[in-house]
Design an enzyme around this catalytic site. Structure first.
Site, PDB file in Angstrom:
ATOM      1  CG  ASP A  14       3.614   5.077 -33.483  1.00 31.61           C
ATOM      2  OD1 ASP A  14       3.461   5.390 -31.912  1.00 31.61           O
ATOM      3  OD2 ASP A  14       5.128   5.635 -33.319  1.00 31.61           O
ATOM      4  NE  ARG A  23      -8.965   8.678 -48.757  1.00 27.29           N
ATOM      5  CZ  ARG A  23     -10.208   7.950 -48.972  1.00 27.29           C
ATOM      6  NH1 ARG A  23     -11.162   7.045 -48.497  1.00 27.29           N
ATOM      7  NH2 ARG A  23      -9.477   7.168 -50.237  1.00 27.29           N
ATOM      8  CG  HIS A  48       6.926   9.121 -30.985  1.00 29.65           C
ATOM      9  ND1 HIS A  48       7.725   9.369 -31.703  1.00 29.65           N
ATOM     10  CD2 HIS A  48       7.460  10.201 -30.417  1.00 29.65           C
ATOM     11  CE1 HIS A  48       8.466  10.547 -32.066  1.00 29.65           C
ATOM     12  NE2 HIS A  48       8.020  11.119 -30.519  1.00 29.65           N
ATOM     13  NE  ARG A  50       7.262  12.332 -35.339  1.00 25.45           N
ATOM     14  CZ  ARG A  50       8.368  12.297 -35.297  1.00 25.45           C
ATOM     15  NH1 ARG A  50       9.140  10.583 -35.949  1.00 25.45           N
ATOM     16  NH2 ARG A  50       9.348  13.018 -35.757  1.00 25.45           N
ATOM     17  NE  ARG A  54       5.783  13.140 -38.342  1.00 28.73           N
ATOM     18  CZ  ARG A  54       7.063  13.326 -39.013  1.00 28.73           C
ATOM     19  NH1 ARG A  54       7.423  12.093 -39.267  1.00 28.73           N
ATOM     20  NH2 ARG A  54       7.671  14.205 -38.827  1.00 28.73           N
ATOM     21  CG  HIS A  55       2.656   8.784 -35.917  1.00 31.43           C
ATOM     22  ND1 HIS A  55       2.585   8.644 -34.267  1.00 31.43           N
ATOM     23  CD2 HIS A  55       3.805   8.662 -36.520  1.00 31.43           C
ATOM     24  CE1 HIS A  55       4.049   8.643 -34.033  1.00 31.43           C
ATOM     25  NE2 HIS A  55       4.708   8.926 -35.576  1.00 31.43           N
ATOM     26  CD  GLU A  75       8.877   5.425 -29.112  1.00 32.64           C
ATOM     27  OE1 GLU A  75       8.414   6.280 -30.009  1.00 32.64           O
ATOM     28  OE2 GLU A  75       8.315   4.462 -29.219  1.00 32.64           O
ATOM     29  CB  THR A 106      12.690   7.848 -33.981  1.00 30.84           C
ATOM     30  OG1 THR A 106      11.292   8.763 -33.381  1.00 30.84           O
ATOM     31  CG2 THR A 106      13.783   8.793 -32.841  1.00 30.84           C
ATOM     32  CD  GLU A 156      13.127   1.427 -27.038  1.00 39.15           C
ATOM     33  OE1 GLU A 156      12.265   1.628 -26.430  1.00 39.15           O
ATOM     34  OE2 GLU A 156      12.642   1.023 -28.594  1.00 39.15           O
ATOM     35  CG  HIS A 199      14.508   2.878 -35.241  1.00 34.04           C
ATOM     36  ND1 HIS A 199      14.230   2.626 -36.543  1.00 34.04           N
ATOM     37  CD2 HIS A 199      13.502   4.345 -34.836  1.00 34.04           C
ATOM     38  CE1 HIS A 199      14.176   3.872 -36.795  1.00 34.04           C
ATOM     39  NE2 HIS A 199      12.878   4.236 -36.475  1.00 34.04           N
ATOM     40  N   GLY A 200      13.684  -0.192 -36.730  1.00 34.79           N
ATOM     41  CA  GLY A 200      13.592  -1.343 -37.806  1.00 34.79           C
ATOM     42  C   GLY A 200      13.564  -2.960 -37.675  1.00 34.79           C
ATOM     43  N   GLY A 221       7.647  -2.198 -34.456  1.00 32.77           N
ATOM     44  CA  GLY A 221       6.161  -1.645 -34.425  1.00 32.77           C
ATOM     45  C   GLY A 221       6.552  -1.723 -36.286  1.00 32.77           C
ATOM     46  CE1 TYR A 222       6.435   1.907 -42.286  1.00 37.97           C
ATOM     47  CE2 TYR A 222       7.657   0.546 -42.705  1.00 37.97           C
ATOM     48  CZ  TYR A 222       7.093   1.685 -42.965  1.00 37.97           C
ATOM     49  OH  TYR A 222       6.685   2.038 -44.548  1.00 37.97           O
TER      50      TYR A 222
HETATM   51  N1  PXP Z   1      11.613   2.530 -30.632  1.00 36.45           N
HETATM   52  C1  PXP Z   1      11.381   3.892 -30.465  1.00 36.45           C
HETATM   53  C2  PXP Z   1      12.244   3.976 -29.099  1.00 36.45           C
HETATM   54  C3  PXP Z   1      10.868   4.526 -31.841  1.00 36.45           C
HETATM   55  O1  PXP Z   1      11.373   5.791 -31.836  1.00 36.45           O
HETATM   56  C4  PXP Z   1      10.378   3.762 -32.597  1.00 36.45           C
HETATM   57  C5  PXP Z   1       9.949   4.468 -34.063  1.00 36.45           C
HETATM   58  O2  PXP Z   1       8.818   4.824 -33.600  1.00 36.45           O
HETATM   59  C6  PXP Z   1      10.511   1.818 -32.180  1.00 36.45           C
HETATM   60  C7  PXP Z   1      11.058   1.931 -31.239  1.00 36.45           C
HETATM   61  C8  PXP Z   1       9.547   1.534 -33.631  1.00 36.45           C
HETATM   62  O3  PXP Z   1      10.222   1.296 -34.753  1.00 36.45           O
HETATM   63  P1  PXP Z   1      10.057   0.483 -35.631  1.00 36.45           P
HETATM   64  O4  PXP Z   1       8.490   1.377 -35.818  1.00 36.45           O
HETATM   65  O5  PXP Z   1      10.811   0.898 -36.539  1.00 36.45           O
HETATM   66  O6  PXP Z   1       9.746  -0.571 -35.280  1.00 36.45           O
END
Ligand code: PXP
Length: 260
Positions: A14, A23, A48, A50, A54-55, A75, A106, A156, A199-200, A221-222
């Site tokens: 994402d 940009r 994802h 959305r 946005r991405h 997602e 999320t 998940e 997530h995270g 991801g992030y």
């Molecule tokens: N899993 C789900 C269901 C998510 O919504 C996200 C964030 O888009 C992630 C995993 C990945 O999270 P992160 O980008 O914080 O690693």
């Protein structure tokens, strides 16, 4: 308890699109990032779409499906528009997530108890379309029990609260959240669900959760896209895979008492 499944790494692209969209151009391309991640050993790609785009955009999702050789995990929010796009795209999997337009990311899991009447037929449509459905939920026993009743084969577990507490150095809160994840994953597996987590996550938390025998997939991801700025996406995927392999080698025993 069933055997420990192999642990897959799903890379969420994402935020390659977030950077591109800053940009409104074509670079960096999330599909190129996905191909590089797969070349370096990712087992699948997550993106994802959305509602506010946005991405990831619609054409990104179509190109990911067309161009990657590994499973695509799509997602999305459980809306009629998204159902149409998912059924047309036919990804390997759909992960249903809650979505609020103002949120940065999320926040929290899907309320499968409150939304059970709409989710059940929604999940059935995806199952009928040959798409594997995963429900992104908190490690809350009531939510997990309801998820098992709704006909989705996978949950998940939302690891965000645990990861935030670890990163912020709140050890007591981190331990409470970790024990929730441990108990939630065991409950889900005994209910016959496949368990993913995300997530995270960063290297340390991915290594720790890889030691939990019930987990079959991590979606990250992030942190990885941020790391890729410094060392490249291939190196980041290899380092994450190594962290997960270290964690799996030290599979945690029945009480999982260690602190992150
Ligand atoms: N899993 C789900 C269901 C998510 O919504 C996200 C964030 O888009 C992630 C995993 C990945 O999270 P992160 O980008 O914080 O690693």
């Amino acid at each position: 308890m069933p055997e420990t499944p192999p642990l897959r790494l799903g890379v969420n692209v994402d935020h390659v699109a977030t950077l591109r969209n800053a940009r409104v151009g074509r670079n960096p391309d999330p599909v190129r990032a996905a191909l590089a991640a797969i070349k370096a050993g990712a087992d699948g790609i997550t993106a994802h779409l959305r509602e506010d785009r946005r991405h990831i955009r619609d054409d990104d999702m179509a190109r990911l499906k067309a161009e990657i050789s590994k499973p695509l995990n799509f997602e999305m929010a459980a809306t009629p528009d998204m159902l149409g796009i998912a059924l047309a795209t036919r990804p390997h999997a759909v992960c249903l997530v809650p979505e609020r337009r103002q949120e940065l990311t999320t926040e929290g899991g899907l309320d499968v108890i409150g939304q059970r009447d709409t989710l059940k037929p929604f999940i059935a449509r995806l199952n009928d379309g040959g798409v594997r459905v995963s429900l992104f939920i908190a490690a809350d026993p009531r939510q997990i029990e309801m998820a098992a009743k709704l006909g989705a084969p996978v949950i998940e577990i939302h690891t965000g609260a645990w990861c935030d507490a670890v990163v912020d150095g709140h050890a007591d809160k981190a331990e409470v959240e970790w024990q929730r994840i441990v108990a939630g994953s065991a409950l889900a597996r005994s209910a016959g669900l496949e368990v993913h987590a995300g997530h995270g996550l960063d290297y340390a938390t991915a290594e720790k959760i890889a030691g939990l025998p019930g987990i079959a997939e991590l979606n990250i991801g992030y942190f990885m896209i941020g790391e890729a700025l410094f060392v490249g996406i291939g190196e980041t995927v290899r380092a994450m895979r190594a962290a997960m392999d270290r964690g799996r080698k030290n599979l945690l025993g029945p009480h999982h008492a260690g602190k992150a």
